[in-house]
Every structure is written in C-alpha cells, then in structure tokens.
Enzyme design. Sequence first.
Site, PDB file in Angstrom:
ATOM      1  N   PHE A 183      11.784 -41.926 -19.070  1.00  0.00           N
ATOM      2  CA  PHE A 183      11.595 -40.373 -18.764  1.00  0.00           C
ATOM      3  C   PHE A 183      10.647 -40.958 -17.317  1.00  0.00           C
ATOM      4  CE2 PHE A 183       7.603 -38.022 -19.904  1.00  0.00           C
ATOM      5  CZ  PHE A 183       8.598 -36.971 -19.789  1.00  0.00           C
ATOM      6  N   TYR A 184       9.670 -42.259 -17.387  1.00  0.00           N
ATOM      7  CA  TYR A 184       8.935 -42.198 -16.291  1.00  0.00           C
ATOM      8  C   TYR A 184       9.609 -42.033 -15.299  1.00  0.00           C
ATOM      9  CZ  TYR A 184       6.451 -45.050 -19.688  1.00  0.00           C
ATOM     10  OH  TYR A 184       5.557 -45.541 -21.056  1.00  0.00           O
TER      11      TYR A 184
END
Length: 367
Positions: free
Chosen positions: A60-61
């Site tokens: 997700f980063y």
Amino acid sequence: MNDYYLLGRSGLRVSRLALGTMNFGTGGFHAAYGKTEAEAEPIFRRYLEAGGNFIDTADFYTAGESEQILGRLIASAGVRDRLVLTSKFTNTTDPGDPNASGNGRKHMIRSVDASLRRLGTDYIDLYLLHTWDRITPVEEVVRTFDDLVRAGKIRYAGLSDVPAWYAARAQSFAEAHALTPMINLQLPYSLLARGIEPEFVPMAQALGLGLTAWSPIGGGLLTGKYRRTGDGLAGSGRLGDAGAGGQPVSEQAWQVIETLERVADELGRSMAQVAVNWVATQPAVGSVIIGASSVEQLDINLAALDFEIPSQARRQLDQASVAPVASLYSMFTPEYQSWIVSPGLGIGDKPAGYAPPVWNGAAQPVG
C-alpha cells in the site's frame, strides 16, 4: 548497530532498529511527504552501512512504489540475502474489486505475488497481515500463511494492527494444528501511545510474538519541532497543518513532550533519540521502526541506542506518560494482588537469575 536479536519465538535475527520505507516513492496516499528514488537511496545505503538488516514496507505504501524502489535498491547493493525484508497486505490495490482488499485467501495470494514482482525477489522474509478487516475468518488467514511458507514465497508470518484477542486466536490455532506460527506483531507504541501495555505486551510475551513498534516519536510530536502556542500547535511539519491531518494536542501529551525535553537536555541527547530508546527498551519489544527524510535525520535515529536512560529519568518519563488503566486491568497490578490475592506474602513466578539472557557476542551490550 551490529547487535541482532531473535524476533519472537523464532531463529530470525534482526536489528533493534528497523528501517521504515513508507516514504519511499511519491505516489498514492503517502505522496505528500514521499521521497524520490534518488532521495531514498542514500537513506537506504546509510542504514546498511550502520549494520541494519531489517526493512519494513507494504504493498500500500506510495501505491506500490515503495516496494519497486526497494527492489531496485536491494538489487543494486547486492544485499538481498543479508536483509530481513518485511512487507504487508490488506489495503486495496484496486478500489473497484471487492476481492482486491481485505485478508481473504484470494487477496493474500494475489498480494504476495504482486509484492514479489515489485520487489524483484522470489521470497519475502516476513509477511504481515496489515490491518484486521473484521470479517475474514482467522483460520483462513493462518492456513494461507502456512501455504505461502510451504510454497517458499514467504519465510515467516506475522500480524499488524489487530486486536489482542485476534492475535491470540491466530497463534493458538496455528499451534493446535501444527501450522506456521506468527512471530511478529507490529503496533503503534510511544510515550504518547501506551495503550498496548495492559493486553498486547503480556500476550506477546506468552505466545512468542516479538513486537515491532511503529511511530515511536508520535508522528513527530516527540522530536521537539512542534511547540504549544495560544492557537494550538505550531511547527514545520504535517502535524502543524490542519489540512494535512493536524489535530489538537491534549494537555497530558504536552506534559509528556515537556518532560521528554527536560530529560533529553539532561542527557545531552535529542528528544527523538530518548523517545526511540524508551520504546526499544520496553518489555516485549523486538525492534523499533524508524523512518527518515534525510541521511542526517537517519543518523540521529541510529544513535538512539548508544546510551542508557538512567532509572530516575525513566521514572520521570513513565510517570508523565502513564495511561489510564481500565478497572479490570487494575486488578492485575502487583499493588492490587499483594493487597487482595496474596496479602503479606512475597510471591513471584521465578527468582532473579532463573533465566539469564543468552548472548553470543564478544561482550554483553549495555542497555
């Protein structure tokens, strides 16, 4: 930073300070404070030079850029086998697809395959469930972790940001069915956020889960760059900008900040160093995740374990930051039990020295 310890009930040896790479990349949710690959590379290289081996990222980063950048940096440095590479899954990678998020088997398998491609590796050392999704059966998660280990795609499994009962259920199910155990539990922990102590810490100690603490400097509040003003919070950073997530700081939080500043001044250390040191030396903590926007900032954080907080200074920090304890947990304190459970008697589980630490280094480290 050449001392390494086992993470949880495992043989995996990790640095006491892990490098968080949530800001590697300029896309997605974290774009506001992200770093380009050229900016991230010296931070990554400096961490390696200091002896660090524990890297934390997630799919997700920066919309997957963090993993992509890390993959290229690791390949360029030729250090894949030396590193303990951690990634996580749960958050959506395709908002239009109901099975492209959460903790179900379909998403877990697709997520690990996508992370492997972005990272340019054929295995992830430690793979974590990123956040409890409230609906996926824990048995499904644990069995899928086991399948991924058997397939050679991951080496170890763990959890992040889940209720204590969920972690206990996952570990107990794994133990009962001879499946891959959880060795890690990643949680927010700092002088400003001590809520994990009554439940998570003893649970982790009892079930073999090494805690990795994120946000040890309270999102920047414990660095000293923010100050109290008549209008609230002032300082150069995203917390000082209401449009970027800034929020009021409680009176107790200011007391913690001011106490930390006094202790840091007395020790001749930065506030951030003392804050990280305090977390790293708390019970059950295996490693602390530190981030950095520059090599200079990273160097400050890397020196956080080069000293010991004196007992009197630790008491000051503990007293200023103590969190209210729910009435149930007050019954489990030494004070209550010596008054009600076993009055007039000195009772403990084991005498001092019963299980001294095992140290295979040249000299026992301080702290």
